[in-house]
Design an enzyme around this catalytic site. Structure first.
Site, PDB file in Angstrom:
ATOM      1  N   LYS A  17      25.290   2.676  39.618  1.00 27.62           N
ATOM      2  CA  LYS A  17      23.843   2.728  39.880  1.00 27.62           C
ATOM      3  C   LYS A  17      23.536   2.263  41.301  1.00 27.62           C
ATOM      4  O   LYS A  17      22.774   2.889  42.038  1.00 27.62           O
ATOM      5  CB  LYS A  17      23.121   1.837  38.857  1.00 27.62           C
ATOM      6  CG  LYS A  17      21.673   1.578  39.158  1.00 27.62           C
ATOM      7  CD  LYS A  17      20.839   2.824  38.990  1.00 27.62           C
ATOM      8  CE  LYS A  17      19.462   2.671  39.547  1.00 27.62           C
ATOM      9  NZ  LYS A  17      18.675   3.895  39.468  1.00 27.62           N
ATOM     10  N   CYS A  51      13.448   0.641  44.364  1.00 24.45           N
ATOM     11  CA  CYS A  51      14.875   0.921  44.178  1.00 24.45           C
ATOM     12  C   CYS A  51      15.644   0.893  45.487  1.00 24.45           C
ATOM     13  O   CYS A  51      16.448   0.016  45.729  1.00 24.45           O
ATOM     14  CB  CYS A  51      15.051   2.294  43.533  1.00 24.45           C
ATOM     15  SG  CYS A  51      13.992   2.527  42.124  1.00 24.45           S
TER      16      CYS A  51
HETATM   17  N1  SAJ Z   1      12.596   8.847  51.716  1.00 23.93           N
HETATM   18  C1  SAJ Z   1      12.719   9.185  53.048  1.00 23.93           C
HETATM   19  N2  SAJ Z   1      13.428  10.298  53.374  1.00 23.93           N
HETATM   20  C2  SAJ Z   1      14.013  11.083  52.421  1.00 23.93           C
HETATM   21  C3  SAJ Z   1      13.902  10.726  51.071  1.00 23.93           C
HETATM   22  C4  SAJ Z   1      13.179   9.600  50.750  1.00 23.93           C
HETATM   23  O1  SAJ Z   1      12.190   8.512  53.947  1.00 23.93           O
HETATM   24  O2  SAJ Z   1      14.627  12.094  52.802  1.00 23.93           O
HETATM   25  C5  SAJ Z   1      11.845   7.637  51.353  1.00 23.93           C
HETATM   26  C6  SAJ Z   1      10.652   7.912  50.429  1.00 23.93           C
HETATM   27  O3  SAJ Z   1       9.532   8.271  51.144  1.00 23.93           O
HETATM   28  C7  SAJ Z   1      10.513   6.571  49.726  1.00 23.93           C
HETATM   29  C8  SAJ Z   1      11.955   6.085  49.594  1.00 23.93           C
HETATM   30  O4  SAJ Z   1      12.693   6.812  50.563  1.00 23.93           O
HETATM   31  O5  SAJ Z   1       9.793   5.649  50.520  1.00 23.93           O
HETATM   32  C9  SAJ Z   1      12.565   6.297  48.234  1.00 23.93           C
HETATM   33  O6  SAJ Z   1      12.170   7.537  47.690  1.00 23.93           O
HETATM   34  P1  SAJ Z   1      13.163   8.501  46.896  1.00 23.93           P
HETATM   35  O7  SAJ Z   1      12.362   9.662  46.460  1.00 23.93           O
HETATM   36  O8  SAJ Z   1      14.371   8.781  47.701  1.00 23.93           O
HETATM   37  O9  SAJ Z   1      13.692   7.636  45.695  1.00 23.93           O
HETATM   38  P2  SAJ Z   1      12.979   6.725  44.572  1.00 23.93           P
HETATM   39  O10 SAJ Z   1      13.028   5.303  45.054  1.00 23.93           O
HETATM   40  O11 SAJ Z   1      11.679   7.252  44.131  1.00 23.93           O
HETATM   41  O12 SAJ Z   1      14.038   6.924  43.389  1.00 23.93           O
HETATM   42  C10 SAJ Z   1      15.402   6.554  43.601  1.00 23.93           C
HETATM   43  C11 SAJ Z   1      16.290   7.706  43.117  1.00 23.93           C
HETATM   44  N3  SAJ Z   1      17.672   7.465  43.511  1.00 23.93           N
HETATM   45  C12 SAJ Z   1      18.422   8.435  44.145  1.00 23.93           C
HETATM   46  O13 SAJ Z   1      17.971   9.517  44.423  1.00 23.93           O
HETATM   47  C13 SAJ Z   1      19.827   8.089  44.435  1.00 23.93           C
HETATM   48  C14 SAJ Z   1      16.184   7.858  41.607  1.00 23.93           C
HETATM   49  O14 SAJ Z   1      17.102   8.839  41.120  1.00 23.93           O
HETATM   50  C15 SAJ Z   1      16.477   6.500  40.932  1.00 23.93           C
HETATM   51  O15 SAJ Z   1      16.371   6.587  39.526  1.00 23.93           O
HETATM   52  C16 SAJ Z   1      15.454   5.499  41.446  1.00 23.93           C
HETATM   53  O16 SAJ Z   1      15.655   5.372  42.866  1.00 23.93           O
HETATM   54  C17 SAJ Z   1      15.683   4.165  40.765  1.00 23.93           C
HETATM   55  O17 SAJ Z   1      14.850   3.803  39.918  1.00 23.93           O
HETATM   56  O18 SAJ Z   1      16.695   3.516  41.017  1.00 23.93           O
END
Ligand code: SAJ
Length: 407
Positions: free
Chosen positions: A192, A246
């Site tokens: 995880k 996360c």
């Molecule tokens: N973000 C960026 N650039 C990107 C992707 C995301 O700046 O290319 C930023 C987003 O704006 C946000 C943060 O990163 O601020 C996180 O967003 P996210 O959509 O990447 O992820 P979360 O936090 O919503 O969900 C993550 C996911 N983990 C992965 O993709 C490895 C999800 O599958 C998990 O279940 C979740 O964390 C969790 O609960 O752990």
């Protein structure tokens, strides 16, 4: 289900399709809302699912005796020590151990540092003197698509022993259509954290590319799009920093075990420092020092109402510290540390709009309607969200993160 948050509630409702589920949360207001058919947060499909299964689900202010207990409580970061704050998991395990009966199964879903189940949860449950089974099953669903991903993603189950893992698998199989992979408790905990750290590190790389592109004077968004045509390259998107409970938190749970993990710490620093970088960038388009600045979006990412660890908060505090007056608009968020204003109020007398969150809603805003309300006409887009041409056509100075100024 112990913990009815963004993960616990949808999981509880998916389980209620086949089982009688009692949801427990320390937040009494949440219990009251659920028992009045009100969802405590926005998530596509949640209300529909609730209405479908509500005869099998009930929210309670007590943890009741049960066959299976799931723990989906938050594990925030202790910001000072940079270690996991396990108090909610410990509290849940203590409460469950008091209700434990012979042969019960306990499943931990909360994200925890490796060995937490074996060293912390197990020793608390052992105090019950009952024979029980224990599994760790991290959630992997992405907010905004939680229900779809909970059903369709593969799942990892770590068991204290084979029987524990098999019992947990039987529970998840009732709603998971993805494959379920079995391993031991500690490997599942580590998997995880590796997943979220992988994403955080890759976003840091995209952010670093954006900063370099600014120096070089090219458009990073175009460059990333072109690089991603390579069959083995998939660069993520730069932005104002990484938020959410996360990605901004979990990598530290690995660092606390191996303080010399340079890459993870560096990536966290790059992502955290994006707020300062965005703050400096506003100088390129706003001249007056004591101006009003508008922040669009305080949710940590697009189309959700969740503001946990939002990069917007740090930027707002930096701006205020430097004497700026900050106004905020977010069409999804209802509760935040600062007042949320209407679209029009948020831009009135403002010198610059900074787009922080990639809500689809911001794409369709017409600059023509807002221009007369503003003092200066500038927009800084940290997400490559708005149509530059449209805003320039209406006389706005446009600055895109990772790209040259456009007027
Ligand atoms: N973000 C960026 N650039 C990107 C992707 C995301 O700046 O290319 C930023 C987003 O704006 C946000 C943060 O990163 O601020 C996180 O967003 P996210 O959509 O990447 O992820 P979360 O936090 O919503 O969900 C993550 C996911 N983990 C992965 O993709 C490895 C999800 O599958 C998990 O279940 C979740 O964390 C969790 O609960 O752990």
């Amino acid at each position: 289900m112990v913990g009815l948050g963004y993960i616990g509630l949808p999981t509880a409702l998916l389980l209620a399709q086949n089982f009688e589920v009692v949801g427990y949360d320390i937040d009494k207001k949440k219990i009251e809302m659920l028992n009045n058919n009100i969802m405590p947060f926005e998530e596509p499909g949640l209300t529909e699912l609730y209405n479908k299964v509500k005869q099998n689900f009930r929210a309670s202010t007590e943890i009741e005796e049960s066959d299976v207990f799931l723990i989906a409580v938050p594990t925030p970061l202790d910001k000072e020590l940079k270690i996991a704050d396990l108090s909610a998991v410990i509290d849940a395990a203590k409460k469950i151990s008091r209700k434990l009966k012979q042969g019960n199964l306990v499943i931990v879903e909360s994200t925890v540092p490796p060995k937490t189940c074996e060293n912390v949860v197990k020793s608390l449950l052992d105090s019950s003197n009952k024979e029980y089974h224990l599994a760790y099953c991290p959630e992997r669903a992405i907010p905004g698509k939680t229900i779809h991903e909970m059903i369709h993603n593969d799942r990892i189950i770590g068991g204290l022993d084979n029987k524990s893992a098999r019992m947990a698998k039987e529970i998840y199989e009732t709603f998971v259509k993805g494959e379920i992979h079995i391993t031991n408790l500690t490997t599942a905990e580590m998997v995880k954290l590796m997943e979220n750290t992988f994403r955080d590190v890759n976003i840091a790389l995209a952010n670093e590319f954006a900063l370099i592109a600014e120096e070089v004077g090219i458009n990073v968004w175009e460059a990333i799009e072109l690089a991603n045509h390579h069959p083995r390259v998939n660069i993520l998107r730069p932005g104002p920093g990484v938020g959410g409970h996360c990605l901004a938190v979990d990598p530290w749970f690995l660092v606390e075990l191996a303080p010399a993990s340079n890459m993870i710490i560096t990536s966290r620093t790059i992502n955290d420092n994006m707020s300062f970088y965005i703050y400096k960038q506003r100088k390129k388009i706003v001249k007056s020092p004591s101006a009003t600045i508008t922040i669009w979006g305080v949710a940590y990412k697009g189309n959700v109402d969740d503001t946990r660890e939002t990069p917007a908060l740090k930027l707002i505090k930096i701006l205020e510290n430097e004497g700026y007056n900050v106004k905020i608009h977010d069409p999804h968020v209802k509760n935040f540390e600062y007042p949320i204003q209407s679209l029009e109020e948020s831009v009135t007398d403002s010198s610059c709009i900074i787009v922080i969150t990639d809500h689809d809603y911001f794409k369709n805003i017409n600059p023509k309607d807002l221009k007369p309300l503003m003092k200066e006409h500038a927009i800084l887009d940290t997400r490559n969200l708005i149509s530059q041409e449209k805003w320039i056509k209406h006389g706005f100075k446009v600055k895109m993160l990772g790209a040259p100024n456009k007027t």
